[in-house]
Scaffold this motif. Structure first.
Motif, PDB file in Angstrom:
ATOM      1  N   GLN A 302       0.505  -1.385   0.133  1.00 31.70           N
ATOM      2  CA  GLN A 302      -0.416   0.052   0.350  1.00 31.70           C
ATOM      3  C   GLN A 302       0.807   1.317  -0.104  1.00 31.70           C
ATOM      4  OE1 GLN A 302      -2.502   0.166   3.359  1.00 31.70           O
ATOM      5  NE2 GLN A 302      -3.986  -2.104   3.029  1.00 31.70           N
ATOM      6  N   HIS A 303       2.140   1.312  -0.276  1.00 30.26           N
ATOM      7  CA  HIS A 303       3.098   1.999  -0.517  1.00 30.26           C
ATOM      8  C   HIS A 303       3.048   2.867  -1.510  1.00 30.26           C
ATOM      9  CE1 HIS A 303       6.814   4.624  -0.777  1.00 30.26           C
ATOM     10  NE2 HIS A 303       6.666   4.178   0.627  1.00 30.26           N
ATOM     11  N   ASP A 304       2.406   2.487  -2.532  1.00 32.03           N
ATOM     12  CA  ASP A 304       2.396   3.665  -3.825  1.00 32.03           C
ATOM     13  C   ASP A 304       0.475   4.686  -3.288  1.00 32.03           C
ATOM     14  OD1 ASP A 304       4.947   2.874  -5.012  1.00 32.03           O
ATOM     15  OD2 ASP A 304       3.633   1.078  -5.820  1.00 32.03           O
ATOM     16  N   THR A 305       0.352   3.581  -2.733  1.00 26.92           N
ATOM     17  CA  THR A 305      -1.476   4.338  -2.647  1.00 26.92           C
ATOM     18  C   THR A 305      -0.763   5.999  -1.501  1.00 26.92           C
ATOM     19  OG1 THR A 305      -2.889   2.831  -2.183  1.00 26.92           O
ATOM     20  CG2 THR A 305      -3.764   4.503  -1.568  1.00 26.92           C
ATOM     21  N   PHE A 306       0.150   6.055  -0.903  1.00 31.79           N
ATOM     22  CA  PHE A 306       0.398   7.255  -0.265  1.00 31.79           C
ATOM     23  C   PHE A 306       1.252   7.891  -0.665  1.00 31.79           C
ATOM     24  CE2 PHE A 306      -1.697   3.732   2.918  1.00 31.79           C
ATOM     25  CZ  PHE A 306      -2.293   4.669   3.446  1.00 31.79           C
ATOM     26  N   VAL A 307       1.859   7.385  -1.396  1.00 33.71           N
ATOM     27  CA  VAL A 307       3.685   8.442  -2.033  1.00 33.71           C
ATOM     28  C   VAL A 307       2.769   8.723  -3.099  1.00 33.71           C
ATOM     29  CG1 VAL A 307       5.749   8.180  -3.045  1.00 33.71           C
ATOM     30  CG2 VAL A 307       4.894   6.791  -0.962  1.00 33.71           C
ATOM     31  N   GLU A 308       1.885   8.474  -3.879  1.00 37.11           N
ATOM     32  CA  GLU A 308       1.651   8.929  -5.314  1.00 37.11           C
ATOM     33  C   GLU A 308       0.271   8.770  -4.906  1.00 37.11           C
ATOM     34  OE1 GLU A 308       4.065   9.956  -7.416  1.00 37.11           O
ATOM     35  OE2 GLU A 308       5.564   9.105  -6.909  1.00 37.11           O
ATOM     36  N   GLY A 309       0.111   8.979  -3.602  1.00 37.06           N
ATOM     37  CA  GLY A 309      -2.139   9.720  -3.587  1.00 37.06           C
ATOM     38  C   GLY A 309      -2.122  10.597  -3.942  1.00 37.06           C
ATOM     39  N   ASN A 310      -3.597  10.673  -3.392  1.00 39.96           N
ATOM     40  CA  ASN A 310      -4.009  12.176  -2.891  1.00 39.96           C
ATOM     41  C   ASN A 310      -3.667  13.384  -2.622  1.00 39.96           C
ATOM     42  OD1 ASN A 310      -5.390  11.212  -6.273  1.00 39.96           O
ATOM     43  ND2 ASN A 310      -6.780  10.367  -4.733  1.00 39.96           N
ATOM     44  N   GLY A 311      -2.893  13.160  -1.999  1.00 43.25           N
ATOM     45  CA  GLY A 311      -2.664  14.404  -0.885  1.00 43.25           C
ATOM     46  C   GLY A 311      -2.503  13.605   0.870  1.00 43.25           C
ATOM     47  N   LEU A 312      -3.590  14.868   1.489  1.00 42.02           N
ATOM     48  CA  LEU A 312      -3.939  14.666   2.876  1.00 42.02           C
ATOM     49  C   LEU A 312      -4.535  13.380   2.472  1.00 42.02           C
ATOM     50  CD1 LEU A 312      -3.369  18.116   4.208  1.00 42.02           C
ATOM     51  CD2 LEU A 312      -2.211  16.505   4.140  1.00 42.02           C
ATOM     52  N   GLU A 313      -6.191  12.925   2.230  1.00 46.68           N
ATOM     53  CA  GLU A 313      -6.753  12.527   2.128  1.00 46.68           C
ATOM     54  C   GLU A 313      -5.991  10.735   2.264  1.00 46.68           C
ATOM     55  OE1 GLU A 313      -6.805  15.230   0.324  1.00 46.68           O
ATOM     56  OE2 GLU A 313      -8.053  16.080   1.198  1.00 46.68           O
ATOM     57  N   SER A 314      -5.728  11.055   1.458  1.00 49.01           N
ATOM     58  CA  SER A 314      -4.809   9.554   1.052  1.00 49.01           C
ATOM     59  C   SER A 314      -3.757   9.061   2.414  1.00 49.01           C
ATOM     60  CB  SER A 314      -3.754   9.179   0.299  1.00 49.01           C
ATOM     61  OG  SER A 314      -2.999  10.310   0.564  1.00 49.01           O
ATOM     62  N   LEU A 315      -4.065  10.315   3.576  1.00 46.01           N
ATOM     63  CA  LEU A 315      -2.836   9.643   4.111  1.00 46.01           C
ATOM     64  C   LEU A 315      -3.719   9.176   5.904  1.00 46.01           C
ATOM     65  CD1 LEU A 315      -0.834  12.785   5.273  1.00 46.01           C
ATOM     66  CD2 LEU A 315      -0.556  10.423   3.938  1.00 46.01           C
ATOM     67  N   ASN A 316      -3.422   7.865   6.052  1.00 45.29           N
ATOM     68  CA  ASN A 316      -3.775   7.376   7.977  1.00 45.29           C
ATOM     69  C   ASN A 316      -3.734   8.446   9.240  1.00 45.29           C
ATOM     70  OD1 ASN A 316      -1.529   6.777   7.476  1.00 45.29           O
ATOM     71  ND2 ASN A 316      -2.120   4.744   8.166  1.00 45.29           N
ATOM     72  N   ILE A 407       2.875  16.965   0.193  1.00 40.90           N
ATOM     73  CA  ILE A 407       2.886  15.693   0.930  1.00 40.90           C
ATOM     74  C   ILE A 407       3.898  15.060   0.645  1.00 40.90           C
ATOM     75  CG2 ILE A 407       1.200  13.896   1.844  1.00 40.90           C
ATOM     76  CD1 ILE A 407       1.196  17.059   3.421  1.00 40.90           C
ATOM     77  N   ARG A 408       4.186  14.554  -0.329  1.00 39.86           N
ATOM     78  CA  ARG A 408       4.153  13.566  -1.564  1.00 39.86           C
ATOM     79  C   ARG A 408       6.485  13.673  -1.803  1.00 39.86           C
ATOM     80  NH1 ARG A 408       3.616  13.748  -6.105  1.00 39.86           N
ATOM     81  NH2 ARG A 408       5.098  14.792  -6.621  1.00 39.86           N
ATOM     82  N   LEU A 409       6.765  15.321  -1.129  1.00 36.33           N
ATOM     83  CA  LEU A 409       8.081  15.628  -0.815  1.00 36.33           C
ATOM     84  C   LEU A 409       8.692  14.972   0.201  1.00 36.33           C
ATOM     85  CD1 LEU A 409       8.641  18.332  -3.046  1.00 36.33           C
ATOM     86  CD2 LEU A 409       9.210  15.640  -3.901  1.00 36.33           C
ATOM     87  N   VAL A 410       7.582  15.233   1.366  1.00 41.76           N
ATOM     88  CA  VAL A 410       7.662  15.504   2.377  1.00 41.76           C
ATOM     89  C   VAL A 410       8.148  13.559   3.128  1.00 41.76           C
ATOM     90  CG1 VAL A 410       6.288  15.349   5.441  1.00 41.76           C
ATOM     91  CG2 VAL A 410       6.798  17.201   3.619  1.00 41.76           C
ATOM     92  N   LEU A 411       7.448  12.951   2.724  1.00 43.12           N
ATOM     93  CA  LEU A 411       7.220  11.825   3.151  1.00 43.12           C
ATOM     94  C   LEU A 411       8.459  11.042   1.728  1.00 43.12           C
ATOM     95  CD1 LEU A 411       3.692  10.555   3.078  1.00 43.12           C
ATOM     96  CD2 LEU A 411       5.029  11.073   4.788  1.00 43.12           C
ATOM     97  N   GLN A 412       8.774  11.724   0.603  1.00 42.81           N
ATOM     98  CA  GLN A 412       9.924  11.007   0.207  1.00 42.81           C
ATOM     99  C   GLN A 412      11.797  11.066   1.200  1.00 42.81           C
ATOM    100  OE1 GLN A 412       9.905  12.385  -3.955  1.00 42.81           O
ATOM    101  NE2 GLN A 412       8.321  10.988  -4.632  1.00 42.81           N
ATOM    102  N   ALA A 413      11.563  12.490   1.822  1.00 40.08           N
ATOM    103  CA  ALA A 413      12.389  12.707   2.568  1.00 40.08           C
ATOM    104  C   ALA A 413      12.571  12.209   3.870  1.00 40.08           C
ATOM    105  CB  ALA A 413      11.987  14.467   2.767  1.00 40.08           C
TER     106      ALA A 413
END
Length: 419
Positions: A302-316, A407-413
């Protein structure tokens, strides 16, 4: 002859002999004593009879022990037949050392106690022998008095507060430090009301006049940040002044435990460094949480859903809390409230990104400004060169096209951070 005895002398002698019975050693004396004690005659008038009889009794039986006589006169009886006494036992002996008191195999627990005490003393004295190392690393929390003294000492070394005279007593030093802190806070409040207000008004007036003439004028990044800081100080100023006027005793607690309530002009350098250190610790902890959560999601595909997802709404919920901590936002409250704070902060970052892009992609920033810009975007800045920090900032500016990309850049960092 007995009738001729003197009556007072006989009466005195009979009374003494009644208190002092004499053993039956002689028949004649016993018969004489019995006749005298049992049948005293009131008509006796012989003056020396009682005296001679008393002398004979005392001379003949003076060496015989008498229990009644011993008790009345307090003289101990002879102890020829008494067995020798036992040695005296001290029921309360003084404490003895381990060497002086040998221990047998029947008491194995007693010699262990000194060893445990020595170990505990060694372990207790070990951390106290290096307090400077623990306080320098920041792992040991400081108390209120220690933190206040260190802040005043640091400000005195920097020249912000004047040192007390050398011949001042402890009470005089305390009074001097209180006055210096009061003057420092008064200067900070005056700086907000007078100096910063005039500077912010001048900046805004210049931009408004240029726009009124039809020119394209805007504030620079440094001017924008200065005006934002001034407005935040105005919001914090009212509760700070009320604390000084109404609850001046609570001011040290506010400075130590709630430093975010103080305006920027009323913070000592050491207090500002303490705030930044706590923020970095919180950021590092939440980066670790985000990295572990991303690894768990990656194992579940489920990693791609959060890294390439829809921003804040995709975060648990876990990742939302982690992103809030990475961006130095509050982590309390429900997930919707945390997402609202993150979205508001990302709007501020987007405006700052636009100013950085406009001013040469951050090429004109100093090393301290580069560190501040990267930490605001959730980067953990390791000891690197300014060139490396500039490359990280430019990587962010090129990829941060919208809030979802940020959001994606924050998670990648966070996932690529090795710390």
């Amino acid at each position: 002859m007995i009738r001729a005895l003197n009556k007072p002398l006989l009466k005195e002698w009979t009374t003494a002999q009644a208190l002092k019975p004499i053993p039956n050693r002689s028949r004649s004396f016993s018969r004489c004593r019995r006749n005298i004690l049992i049948r005293p005659s009131p008509t006796i008038s012989f003056p020396y009879a009682s005296l001679s009889i008393a002398r004979i009794a005392n001379a003949r039986y003076s060496t015989l022990p008498d229990e009644t006589n011993v008790k009345t006169k307090g003289i101990p009886p002879p102890s020829t037949s008494v067995p020798p006494r036992k040695p005296k036992v001290d029921l309360r002996p003084a404490p003895k050392t381990l060497k002086a008191e040998p221990r047998g195999t029947t008491q194995p627990s007693r010699p262990v106690k000194p060893a445990i005490r020595e170990d505990s003393a060694a372990t207790s004295s070990a951390p106290s022998s290096s307090p400077e190392a623990s306080t320098s690393t920041g792992s040991k929390p400081e108390g209120l008095l220690q933190a206040t003294q260190s802040d005043i000492l640091d400000a005195t070394k920097r020249g912000i507060l004047s040192p007390p005279p050398e011949d001042t007593s402890k009470l005089g030093r305390l009074w001097h430090n209180l006055k210096q802190l009061f003057y420092f806070y008064a200067r900070g409040i005056k700086m907000i009301f007078v100096t910063h207000r005039r500077q912010a008004s001048a900046i805004q007036r210049r931009v408004q006049e240029a726009q009124a003439r039809g020119e394209q004028a805007s504030m620079t990044r440094s001017e924008t940040r200065f005006v934002q800081t001034y407005r935040m100080d105005l919001v914090k100023l009212l509760p700070f002044v009320l604390t000084i006027v109404v609850l001046e005793e609570a001011l040290p607690f506010v400075v130590l435990y709630l430093p975010g309530l103080l305006p920027s002009t009323c913070l000592l350098p050491s207090q500002h460094e303490r705030i930044e250190a706590k923020r970095r610790e919180k950021q590092v902890a939440h980066v670790t949480i985000a990295k572990l959560e991303l690894e768990r999601l990656k194992s579940q595909r489920q990693h791609d859903t959060f890294v390439e997802g829809n921003g804040l709404e995709s975060l648990n919920g876990e990742l939302t809390r982690a992103v809030s901590g990475i961006l130095a936002r509050s982590t309390w409250g429900p997930v919707l409230l945390q997402r609202h704070r993150i979205a508001k902060y990302l709007t501020h970052i987007a405006n700052d990104d636009a100013l950085l892009v406009k001013e040469g992609m951050g090429s004109g920033l100093k090393a301290e400004e580069l560190v501040e810009a990267l930490e605001e975007r959730g980067f953990i800045v390791n000891p690197t060169t300014p060139q490396d920090m500039l490359q990280q900032l430019q990587w962010w500016l090129k990829g941060a096209t919208d809030d979802k990309a940020r959001i994606r850049l924050v998670l990648q960092a966070a996932s690529s951070n090795s710390k």
